[in-house]
Write an enzyme that holds these catalytic residues in place. Structure first.
Site, short mmCIF file in Angstrom:
data_model
loop_
_atom_site.label_atom_id
_atom_site.label_comp_id
_atom_site.label_asym_id
_atom_site.label_seq_id
_atom_site.Cartn_x
_atom_site.Cartn_y
_atom_site.Cartn_z
N ASP A 167 62.96 60.37 29.82
CA ASP A 167 63.83 60.88 28.66
C ASP A 167 65.35 60.30 28.71
OD1 ASP A 167 64.32 62.41 31.14
OD2 ASP A 167 65.37 63.88 29.75
N HIS B 138 62.64 59.56 35.40
CA HIS B 138 62.63 60.22 34.23
C HIS B 138 62.50 59.10 33.00
CE1 HIS B 138 66.83 59.77 33.13
NE2 HIS B 138 67.06 60.07 34.30
N GLU C 163 65.07 65.36 32.31
CA GLU C 163 66.16 65.33 33.37
C GLU C 163 67.37 65.27 32.70
OE1 GLU C 163 69.00 63.34 36.26
OE2 GLU C 163 68.45 62.75 34.24
N GLU C 164 67.42 64.88 31.42
CA GLU C 164 68.71 64.79 30.81
C GLU C 164 69.07 66.18 30.08
OE1 GLU C 164 70.86 62.34 31.42
OE2 GLU C 164 69.85 60.47 31.55
N GLU D 251 67.35 56.18 40.12
CA GLU D 251 68.65 56.62 39.36
C GLU D 251 69.52 55.21 39.45
OE1 GLU D 251 69.70 58.50 37.29
OE2 GLU D 251 68.14 60.41 37.28
N ASP E 257 69.71 54.07 32.60
CA ASP E 257 69.47 55.35 32.92
C ASP E 257 68.22 55.99 32.22
OD1 ASP E 257 69.82 57.71 34.17
OD2 ASP E 257 71.48 58.38 33.18
N HIS F 204 74.62 56.01 29.32
CA HIS F 204 75.26 56.96 28.37
C HIS F 204 76.33 56.40 27.41
CE1 HIS F 204 73.77 60.76 30.97
NE2 HIS F 204 73.18 59.79 31.13
#
Length: 388
Positions: A73, A71, A143-144, A172, A104, A361
Site C-alpha cells: 500500500d 507493504h 502499513e501507511e 523500508e 516506499d 511520500h
C-alpha cells in the site's frame, strides 16, 4: 520479467492507495507461485476499519527461516498534475524509476523478490529439497494507515499456523543519503497523551471567583519540556517529549476557561517500558501540580513499543553484503519514526534495509535504477551468507 525493475514497474502501476490493493498482491502471487512458493492470501477485517488483503508465501520447510517483509500500500499521490510523469506510470526517466511507492516501498519488495527468485534459480534446487532452510514473504496492505488489519494480524495468523521465523529483513527505505549508509536495527517507542488541567470558569473581572487553568498548564508544559527524560542509551538517542497543541476551547475574551488541554507525544528509548514511562511523567506532573493544581493525563493506546535487534551474526552478514556491493560500512541506527518492524520484533530479530528514502511520500517519488540493482545484489548477498 522477473528482474527487480520490471517487478517494481508492475507494482507501481497498481494504484494501491491504502486500503485498496488494485492488483499489487496479484503481481507478487503470480511470480511466487510460478517459482514454487506456497502462497496464501489472507483478508482481515475489524469493525470501523476497511478489509485488508495480505499475502504470505513460503518455500522450504526447514530451519533456518528468513522472511522478507513489506507493504504494497502507498500514500495518496497528492496533486497528480504536479508530477513530472504519471504518479502510477512506473516510468523510467534519466536513470530514475518514478511513481508512488518507488521508494516506499514497492521498489524494496521488487528487489527482494528478484533476489530470491534469482538465488533459487541459480542454486538449482528448492530449499525444501536440499534441507538448507526456508524463505518467505510477509506482505501487508495497510502499513501507511492505521496498521490494524495488516502485519499484526498476519503475524498472529502465521504463528497460529505453526510458522516460525528465525530472522527478517524489512525493505523500508532505511538509507538517508546513499545506498549502504544505514541499517535500522531498532526504533524508539511512541506514546501520546493529553495533559488536562481543571479550573473554575468565571468572569475575567472577578478572578477571585474563578481558577484559571491557563497559567497552570503553562507551568506544567515548561516543567515537562525542560527536564530530560533520560540522556540516551548504548543504542538509542535520548527520549524526547514534545507538546503538539494547547487548547482551552474558549472563543470569548472576557471568560476564564474551566479547563485547559495540551497534547503531546513521547519518543522513548530502551531505558523505559510503556508502563514505566507513564509512571515517570505522571510523577513529574504530580510534583509540579502539588495540592493546588488539578491535573491529570489521558493516555492514548499505543502499540508502538521500543525494540532493538542487538548487533551480532545476523547484522554482521548484512553489513558484509552491503559493504561488498556499495563499498560503505553502514551505520547501525535506531533513529526515525515507527514501522512494522515493531510488530515483527516480537517474533524474530529484524533489520530494516531498503532504498534511499529522500523522496518518499513526495511529488515525483523516485528511485535510482542503479540503486534498485544494488539493493537486489545486496539481498542476494544476504541470502548467500545466510544459507552459507
Amino acid at each position: 520479467m522477473t528482474d527487480a525493475l520490471s517487478i517494481a514497474r508492475d507494482l507501481i502501476r497498481c494504484p494501491s492507495v491504502t486500503p485498496a490493493d488494485a492488483g499489487a498482491l496479484d503481481v507478487l502471487e503470480n511470480l511466487l507461485k510460478a517459482a514454487g512458493f506456497a502462497v496464501h492470501r489472507v483478508t482481515f477485517s475489524e469493525p470501523g476499519t476497511a478489509d485488508i488483503d495480505n499475502l504470505y508465501a513460503r518455500i522450504g520447510n526447514s530451519a533456518p527461516h528468513i522472511t522478507f517483509a513489506g507493504h504494497t500500500d502507498v500514500v495518496p499521490a497528492g496533486d497528480e498534475a504536479a508530477w513530472s510523469v504519471g504518479a502510477f506510470s512506473g516510468e523510467v526517466r534519466g536513470g530514475y524509476l518514478y511513481g508512488r511507492g518507488a521508494v516506499d516501498m514497492k521498489g524494496g519488495i521488487a528487489c527482494s523478490v528478484a533476489a530470491v527468485l534469482g538465488y533459487l534459480k541459480d542454486r538449482g534446487v528448492k530449499p525444501r529439497e536440499d534441507g538448507k532452510g526456508s524463505i518467505s514473504f510477509l506482505i501487508t496492505g495497510d502499513e501507511e494507515d492505521v496498521s490494524v488489519n495488516g502485519t499484526v494480524k498476519l503475524l498472529q495468523w502465521a504463528a497460529a499456523a505453526g510458522e516460525k521465523f528465525d530472522h527478517c529483513v524489512l525493505g523500508e527505505p532505511s538509507n538517508q543519503e546513499a545506498m549502504g549508509d544505514c541499517i535500522k536495527i531498532g526504533r524508539r517507542g511512541s506514546q501520546s497523551g493529553t495533559l488536562i488541567v481543571e479550573g473554575v470558569q468565571g468572569h475575567v473581572a472577578y478572578p477571585h471567583r474563578a481558577q484559571n487553568p491557563v497559567p497552570d498548564i503553562a507551568r506544567l508544559i515548561v516543567a515537562l519540556s525542560d527536564e530530560p527524560l533520560d540522556h540516551g542509551s548504548a543504542q538509542f538517542q535520548p527520549s524526547n517529549l514534545e507538546f503538539t497543541s494547547v487548547d482551552v476551547g474558549n472563543s470569548a475574551t472576557n471568560v476564564i476557561p474551566g479547563q485547559a488541554r495540551a497534547r503531546f507525544n513521547i519518543r522513548y528509548n530502551d531505558l523505559h517500558t510503556q508502563e514505566s514511562l507513564r509512571e515517570l511523567v505522571e510523577e513529574r506532573v504530580a510534583k509540579v501540580a502539588g495540592n493546588r493544581m488539578r491535573a491529570h493525563i489521558e493516555w492514548q493506546p499505543s502499540n508502538s513499543n521500543v525494540f532493538l535487534t542487538k548487533p551480532g551474526p545476523f547484522t554482521d552478514l548484512a553489513v558484509a553484503a552491503i559493504e561488498e556491493v556499495t563499498g560503505r560500512k553502514p551505520e547501525l541506527s535506531t533513529t526515525g519514526g515507527t514501522s512494522d518492524a515493531r510488530f515483527i520484533a516480537g517474533y524474530c530479530p529484524v533489520i530494516e534495509f531498503g532504498l534511499v528514502g529522500q523522496t518518499m511520500h513526495q511529488i515525483d517519488e523516485r528511485a535510482a535504477v542503479a540503486d534498485i540493482e544494488k539493493l537486489t545484489r545486496i539481498y542476494r548477498g544476504i541470502l548467500e551468507r545466510y544459507f552459507g
